[in-house]
Design a protein around this motif. Structure first.
Motif, PDB file in Angstrom:
ATOM      1  N   ALA A 106      22.658  48.030 -11.921  1.00 51.92           N
ATOM      2  CA  ALA A 106      21.896  49.253 -12.012  1.00 51.92           C
ATOM      3  C   ALA A 106      20.787  49.223 -12.560  1.00 51.92           C
ATOM      4  O   ALA A 106      19.649  49.888 -12.159  1.00 51.92           O
ATOM      5  N   HIS A 107      20.741  48.637 -13.674  1.00 51.59           N
ATOM      6  CA  HIS A 107      19.353  48.345 -14.307  1.00 51.59           C
ATOM      7  C   HIS A 107      18.264  47.668 -13.738  1.00 51.59           C
ATOM      8  O   HIS A 107      17.074  48.118 -13.560  1.00 51.59           O
ATOM      9  N   ALA A 108      18.689  46.703 -12.849  1.00 57.36           N
ATOM     10  CA  ALA A 108      17.525  45.957 -12.168  1.00 57.36           C
ATOM     11  C   ALA A 108      17.150  46.770 -10.902  1.00 57.36           C
ATOM     12  O   ALA A 108      16.061  46.566 -10.889  1.00 57.36           O
ATOM     13  N   LEU A 109      17.873  47.469 -10.302  1.00 59.08           N
ATOM     14  CA  LEU A 109      17.543  48.399  -9.208  1.00 59.08           C
ATOM     15  C   LEU A 109      16.550  49.476  -9.846  1.00 59.08           C
ATOM     16  O   LEU A 109      15.473  49.739  -9.146  1.00 59.08           O
ATOM     17  N   ALA A 110      16.905  49.910 -10.908  1.00 64.01           N
ATOM     18  CA  ALA A 110      16.243  51.015 -11.447  1.00 64.01           C
ATOM     19  C   ALA A 110      14.858  50.576 -12.258  1.00 64.01           C
ATOM     20  O   ALA A 110      13.990  51.263 -12.141  1.00 64.01           O
ATOM     21  N   THR A 111      14.828  49.227 -12.579  1.00 65.71           N
ATOM     22  CA  THR A 111      13.604  48.789 -13.009  1.00 65.71           C
ATOM     23  C   THR A 111      12.761  48.124 -11.854  1.00 65.71           C
ATOM     24  O   THR A 111      11.672  47.444 -12.480  1.00 65.71           O
ATOM     25  N   ALA A 112      13.280  47.570 -10.879  1.00 68.10           N
ATOM     26  CA  ALA A 112      12.375  46.961  -9.869  1.00 68.10           C
ATOM     27  C   ALA A 112      11.084  47.688  -9.204  1.00 68.10           C
ATOM     28  O   ALA A 112      11.267  48.836  -9.216  1.00 68.10           O
ATOM     29  N   ASP A 113      10.041  47.007  -9.175  1.00 70.96           N
ATOM     30  CA  ASP A 113       9.027  47.644  -8.690  1.00 70.96           C
ATOM     31  C   ASP A 113       9.077  48.402  -7.455  1.00 70.96           C
ATOM     32  O   ASP A 113       8.735  49.241  -7.224  1.00 70.96           O
ATOM     33  N   ASP A 114       9.929  47.704  -6.736  1.00 73.16           N
ATOM     34  CA  ASP A 114      10.565  48.184  -5.202  1.00 73.16           C
ATOM     35  C   ASP A 114      11.664  48.124  -4.882  1.00 73.16           C
ATOM     36  O   ASP A 114      12.197  46.884  -4.607  1.00 73.16           O
ATOM     37  N   PRO A 115      12.837  49.076  -5.435  1.00 72.99           N
ATOM     38  CA  PRO A 115      14.319  48.754  -5.216  1.00 72.99           C
ATOM     39  C   PRO A 115      14.773  48.288  -3.831  1.00 72.99           C
ATOM     40  O   PRO A 115      15.603  48.013  -3.586  1.00 72.99           O
ATOM     41  N   THR A 116      13.803  48.499  -2.879  1.00 75.00           N
ATOM     42  CA  THR A 116      14.330  48.168  -1.690  1.00 75.00           C
ATOM     43  C   THR A 116      13.948  46.908  -1.076  1.00 75.00           C
ATOM     44  O   THR A 116      14.213  46.335   0.022  1.00 75.00           O
ATOM     45  N   ASP A 117      13.294  46.308  -1.880  1.00 77.56           N
ATOM     46  CA  ASP A 117      12.630  44.732  -1.695  1.00 77.56           C
ATOM     47  C   ASP A 117      13.515  44.028  -2.507  1.00 77.56           C
ATOM     48  O   ASP A 117      13.642  43.840  -3.725  1.00 77.56           O
ATOM     49  N   ARG A 118      14.299  43.208  -1.866  1.00 73.48           N
ATOM     50  CA  ARG A 118      15.428  42.098  -2.512  1.00 73.48           C
ATOM     51  C   ARG A 118      14.609  41.173  -3.559  1.00 73.48           C
ATOM     52  O   ARG A 118      15.128  40.924  -4.731  1.00 73.48           O
ATOM     53  N   ARG A 119      13.351  40.675  -3.220  1.00 68.96           N
ATOM     54  CA  ARG A 119      12.693  39.762  -4.252  1.00 68.96           C
ATOM     55  C   ARG A 119      12.151  40.622  -5.346  1.00 68.96           C
ATOM     56  O   ARG A 119      12.280  39.962  -6.518  1.00 68.96           O
TER      57      ARG A 119
ATOM     58  N   VAL B  43      20.853  32.839   1.774  1.00 69.91           N
ATOM     59  CA  VAL B  43      20.179  33.853   2.595  1.00 69.91           C
ATOM     60  C   VAL B  43      19.020  34.695   1.928  1.00 69.91           C
ATOM     61  O   VAL B  43      18.519  35.559   2.580  1.00 69.91           O
ATOM     62  N   GLY B  44      18.798  34.605   0.518  1.00 64.03           N
ATOM     63  CA  GLY B  44      17.855  35.269  -0.101  1.00 64.03           C
ATOM     64  C   GLY B  44      18.190  36.539  -0.534  1.00 64.03           C
ATOM     65  O   GLY B  44      17.418  37.676  -0.104  1.00 64.03           O
ATOM     66  N   VAL B  45      19.397  36.991  -1.168  1.00 64.82           N
ATOM     67  CA  VAL B  45      19.803  38.154  -1.705  1.00 64.82           C
ATOM     68  C   VAL B  45      20.146  37.834  -3.090  1.00 64.82           C
ATOM     69  O   VAL B  45      20.608  36.875  -3.557  1.00 64.82           O
ATOM     70  N   PRO B  46      19.656  38.747  -4.014  1.00 62.08           N
ATOM     71  CA  PRO B  46      19.918  38.770  -5.471  1.00 62.08           C
ATOM     72  C   PRO B  46      21.389  38.481  -5.671  1.00 62.08           C
ATOM     73  O   PRO B  46      22.145  39.462  -5.100  1.00 62.08           O
ATOM     74  N   CYS B  47      21.745  37.649  -6.658  1.00 59.88           N
ATOM     75  CA  CYS B  47      23.143  37.783  -7.141  1.00 59.88           C
ATOM     76  C   CYS B  47      23.264  37.759  -8.575  1.00 59.88           C
ATOM     77  O   CYS B  47      22.503  37.006  -9.295  1.00 59.88           O
ATOM     78  N   LEU B  48      24.469  38.375  -9.217  1.00 60.57           N
ATOM     79  CA  LEU B  48      24.574  38.139 -10.671  1.00 60.57           C
ATOM     80  C   LEU B  48      26.207  37.727 -10.731  1.00 60.57           C
ATOM     81  O   LEU B  48      26.913  38.341  -9.999  1.00 60.57           O
TER      82      LEU B  48
END
Length: 402
Positions: A321-334, A103-108
């Motif tokens: 939390a780190h990925a959301l904080a460092t993403a260029d656009d945290p509202t964009d899943r890619r 479905v195209g959502v990041p998973c850890l």
């Protein structure tokens, strides 16, 4: 247009979805994840990028692949999850990761040897995953840790090792000729005795015991359930045979419990993997919490003995939390997925680095060797008997052998 993130009024919200086993056979693995989720929810609310609040939303996997896929669907459709995290078992974890990939959502995820996660789901060097990331040790790391234990128990040089493999995924991957445990153990110079795999749950392991005894096996290694390990030990005792040491990688993250009435605990004096303890020299990237503090909090709030998966569960939320904080656009899943793939972070489970993993999408966790021994605070405690690759970890006990 962004495909993740929403708000009420001026507040913008990012959701971390959690697939957790609250019912079914994997609840013992779901417990530490559920505990950490509740513990960290207030702190994570303020851990997001500027202008965002982070919320956690959980769904029960019901300890099944179908339940896991449904949980992912609900977290994406109903909760608009920006990223999904999980700890799960052999069937459930791949179902979560594959659903997220689809479905195209990041998973850890974690608690699954990385070769099984990676090659078992169809990736290779030319075709890594787009959305799914993982941190754990490898089957080769298990072999190296166990070889250290065998050599400590029986002396340096070639040992004859009886392999108690099932006919399921654990046994299949242990035997895998390229990516498995067995080739790495042979590379250390040890001879493996591998009878026909048994079907779970085991009914009679007498044939395996006889082959091991006839071959002169000094040690036995396995990825058996506690129930099957208890049966093996009971049947071996009935014929008066006992290996010098048993090593086992499955379910040994948990404190020993009796699985056959009136008999010795299946895990007692079994040597196993150590990937997280209160003594590990790490700190949380969120608030500086140490492993000792996390273990103590768990025991105080639950009344139960600390569990190794606690550290991995906590680290899942640190990295999310780190990925959301460092993403260029945290509202964009890619963008969040790209941030996961470039993450390098010191966590309560140790340093995790997706930029230098053995393959793309993977960060590794170092292993030490341990053994469940009679304790002082608890009936059995996990002693660290070989430090392995865990730098700074102190040895806390001597290896006990038969």
């Amino acid at each position: 247009m962004s495909d993740s993130g929403w708000g009420v009024g001026r507040e913008r919200v990012l959701t971390v979805g959690v697939v957790v086993a609250r019912t079914g056979r994997l609840t013992s693995l779901g417990d530490p994840l559920d505990f950490v989720m509740t513990l960290l929810a207030p702190e994570l609310a303020a851990a997001g990028p500027r202008g965002f609040r982070v919320r956690l939303a959980g769904r029960d996997s019901r300890s099944s692949a179908d339940g896991a896929r449904q949980a992912v669907k609900e977290l994406v459709q109903d909760e608009n999850a920006s990223i999904i995290v999980t700890l799960a078992g052999t069937q459930v974890l791949p179902a979560v990761a594959d659903a997220c990939e689809s479905v195209g959502v990041p998973c850890l995820s974690s608690t699954f040897p990385w070769q099984v996660y990676y090659y078992g789901r169809g990736a290779d060097a030319a075709r890594p995953f787009d959305w799914t990331y993982h941190f754990c040790w490898g089957l080769d790391d298990i072999a190296g840790t166990f070889a250290d234990l065998w050599e400590q128990a029986c002396g340096a040089g070639r040992q004859t090792v009886g392999c108690l493999w099932n006919d399921g995924p654990q046994g299949d991957w242990s035997r895998h000729p390229e990516h498995g445990f067995a080739p790495a153990a042979r590379d250390r110079g040890h001879r493996l005795v591998e009878p026909v795999p048994y079907r779970e749950p085991a009914v009679d392991l007498g044939r395996h015991i006889q082959e091991f005894r006839d071959a002169g096996a000094a040690v036995v290694t396995s990825a058996a359930t506690g129930q099957d390990l208890a049966l093996f030990r009971a049947q071996a005792a009935e014929i008066g045979w006992q290996p010098r040491l048993i090593t086992c990688s499955r379910w040994l993250a948990y404190p020993p419990s009796s699985t056959i009435s009136g008999r010795q605990s299946a895990q007692a004096d079994v040597a196993t993997l150590v990937y997280w303890t209160p003594g590990h020299p790490y700190r949380s990237s969120l608030d500086g919490t140490t492993p000792a503090q996390l273990a103590e909090t768990y025991e105080q709030l639950t009344g139960r003995q600390w569990l190794q998966p606690l550290g991995l569960a906590y680290a899942l939320f640190e990295v999310a939390a780190h990925a959301l904080a460092t993403a260029d656009d945290p509202t964009d899943r890619r963008s969040v997925a790209a941030a996961l793939g470039s993450s390098r972070l010191d966590t309560i489970a140790g340093p995790l680095d997706w930029t230098s993993g053995p393959v793309p999408n993977i960060a590794t966790v170092p292993l030490a060797g341990g053994q469940w021994q009679p304790g002082t605070r608890h009936d059995y405690e996990l002693a660290v008997v070989t430090p392995g690759g865990a730098q700074g970890l102190r040895v806390t006990g001597d290896l006990r052998t038969a």
